[in-house]
Write an enzyme that holds these catalytic residues in place. Structure first.
Site: not given
Ligand code: 5GP
Ligand code: ZN
Length: 139
Positions: A100, A102
Site C-alpha cells: 500500500h 499512503h
Molecule cells: P503501514 O504502517 O503498514 O505502512 O500502514 C498501515 C496503515 O493501515 C495504517 O496507517 C493503519 O491506520 C491503516 N489500517 C490498518 N488497518 C486498517 C483497516 O482495517 N482499514 C483501514 N481503512 N485502514 C487500516
C-alpha cells in the site's frame, strides 16, 4: 488473494471501506487511523507483501495514481501539499504486509510529520556507499 490478509479482503470489497477510487488493479481507501484529514491508502488488488515483489506493471502505475489522488486532495480538501509514504518491512514501519502507498494531505501550519533529523557523513563514506549500492544494482 491471501485469506489471512485484511487488505486483500478490503481491496476485494469483502470488508467495507470508505473507497475514493477503484479500478481493476487498485482500490484507494481512507485510513482508519489518519495521520491527517483525508489520509488515503492505495491498495493493490493483487496480494504482494511489499514493493519488491509487486508486479512491475503495478509499480509503474501506482505513482501516477498517487499523483492524481494528491491533486484531488489539493482541489477538494484545500491541503497545501501531500506526502507519499510507502513502508517496506517492519523496521521501516510497515504494519500491514500487503502493498500500500499512503497519500497524506498536508495543511499550512499543520503538524510536522514524515520528518527526520539530518545525520552527518563525509565524502569518503558517501563514495564507499555509492560503490556498494551501485555494485548491488548491477547484479
Ligand atoms: P503501514 O504502517 O503498514 O505502512 O500502514 C498501515 C496503515 O493501515 C495504517 O496507517 C493503519 O491506520 C491503516 N489500517 C490498518 N488497518 C486498517 C483497516 O482495517 N482499514 C483501514 N481503512 N485502514 C487500516
Ligand atoms: Zn493481501
Amino acid at each position: 488473494m491471501d485469506q489471512n490478509c485484511i487488505f486483500c479482503k478490503i481491496a476485494a470489497g469483502d470488508i467495507p471501506s470508505a473507497t475514493i477510487y477503484e479500478d481493476e488493479e487498485f482500490r484507494v481507501i481512507l485510513d482508519l487511523g489518519p495521520a491527517s484529514h483525508g489520509h488515503a491508502l492505495i491498495l493493490s488488488k493483487e496480494h504482494a507483501q511489499d514493493v519488491c515483489v509487486l508486479p512491475e506493471r503495478l509499480r509503474a502505475k501506482v505513482l501516477s495514481l498517487a499523483a492524481r489522488i494528491g491533486a484531488a486532495m489539493k482541489q477538494s480538501l484545500g491541503c497545501a501539499g501531500f506526502n507519499l509514504v510507502q513502508n517496506n518491512g517492519r523496521p521501516a514501519g510497515q504494519t500491514v504486509f500487503h502493498f500500500h502507498m499512503h497519500v497524506i494531505p498536508r495543511y499550512e501550519d499543520g503538524p510536522d510529520m514524515v520528518n527526520w533529523t539530518p545525520g552527518t557523513t563525509n565524502p569518503e563514506e558517501l563514495e564507499a556507499l555509492a560503490e556498494k549500492l551501485h555494485a548491488a544494482l548491477e547484479l
